[in-house]
Scaffold this active site. Sequence first.
Site, PDB file in Angstrom:
ATOM      1  N   ILE A 142     -10.492 -39.382 -29.248  1.00  0.00           N
ATOM      2  CA  ILE A 142      -9.140 -39.885 -29.012  1.00  0.00           C
ATOM      3  C   ILE A 142      -8.939 -40.186 -27.533  1.00  0.00           C
ATOM      4  O   ILE A 142      -8.357 -41.208 -27.156  1.00  0.00           O
ATOM      5  CB  ILE A 142      -8.087 -38.871 -29.496  1.00  0.00           C
ATOM      6  CG1 ILE A 142      -8.279 -38.542 -30.976  1.00  0.00           C
ATOM      7  CG2 ILE A 142      -6.678 -39.412 -29.260  1.00  0.00           C
ATOM      8  CD1 ILE A 142      -7.378 -37.417 -31.485  1.00  0.00           C
ATOM      9  N   TYR A 167      -6.712 -21.332 -34.211  1.00  0.00           N
ATOM     10  CA  TYR A 167      -6.554 -22.684 -33.665  1.00  0.00           C
ATOM     11  C   TYR A 167      -5.099 -23.136 -33.750  1.00  0.00           C
ATOM     12  O   TYR A 167      -4.524 -23.622 -32.765  1.00  0.00           O
ATOM     13  CB  TYR A 167      -7.450 -23.664 -34.426  1.00  0.00           C
ATOM     14  CG  TYR A 167      -7.145 -25.110 -34.120  1.00  0.00           C
ATOM     15  CD1 TYR A 167      -7.554 -25.687 -32.924  1.00  0.00           C
ATOM     16  CD2 TYR A 167      -6.435 -25.900 -35.023  1.00  0.00           C
ATOM     17  CE1 TYR A 167      -7.253 -27.007 -32.634  1.00  0.00           C
ATOM     18  CE2 TYR A 167      -6.132 -27.215 -34.744  1.00  0.00           C
ATOM     19  CZ  TYR A 167      -6.547 -27.771 -33.550  1.00  0.00           C
ATOM     20  OH  TYR A 167      -6.242 -29.075 -33.257  1.00  0.00           O
TER      21      TYR A 167
END
Length: 313
Positions: free
Chosen positions: A12, A146
């Site tokens: 990204i 996470y």
Amino acid sequence: MRALVTGGAGFIGSTLVDRLLRDGHEVHVVDDLSRGKRTAPADPAHADRYSFSRVDITSPELADVVSSFGPEVVFHLAAQIDVRVSVADPLLDATKNVLGTVNVAEAARRAGVRKVLFASSGGSIYGTPEELPVAETAPINPKSPYAASKVSGEVYLNTYRQLYGLECTHLALANVYGPRQDPHGEAGVVAIFASALLAGRPTKVFGDGGNTRDYVFVEDVVSAFVAASGEAGGGRRYNIGTAHQVSDRELHTLVARAAGAPDEPEFAPARLGDLRASAIDPSLAQAELGWKPEVDIAAGVGLTVDYFRSLEG
């Protein structure tokens, strides 16, 4: 605009860097190259507005890098992104994603940065919501270290906003896919399918193939970061997805069709802890940032397959 992109050598991040350069901005990339590989702009004509530092976001060296470049905006994409790694080693995950984000915030504060754009996780921070697509008003319910680290990043940046006036906006991303994605990671299923099917290797679908995800094309995600880099969205979280669910089995069919390959995956036992369904509602981003996804799943899969096909040539 002078923009610093952490994780700017990755999937990204490098796509965002190239967009910023095309738009005429000056860009400095910070990446430790543990995952990312791109250390130069895609277009050599932009090289005079591009610079790179190989630095870990947890390093004390980061403050000097940010101060020396003097960015107006920091796009913070660098992270430990594997949920399985976070479960196996939560201390590593917290070091990268929590302490790393605090280090970025502190470096940005000292350098007089106007705004930090934070890549959060729309696919994990809400846990298993009662209704889909899930809106930003849904309760936060992280079910992995996470996910917890991404929530922590939002909280710390909002704290810096209140204490020091460092603006921030959080983009809670759905399942991002597209060219440059790593086909060897755990999250890049479109890239995994594309790479395998083009090479004639077997593919695998877990469970009955009915698990769904919200797939958003990488160029649309990049447009969201650009849209959020202005004055709007201070301290806000925006879901960046399509609100549409695509099943694993449907996705395999789309990729196989684009690759001209047999649509015959192997069915493997379901994986423990996999969400059954996921989709996020991006209507707030459209209302406040003027952003909406433009690339539908069939077109995006086609572009992704074309990219992997070009690597073979």
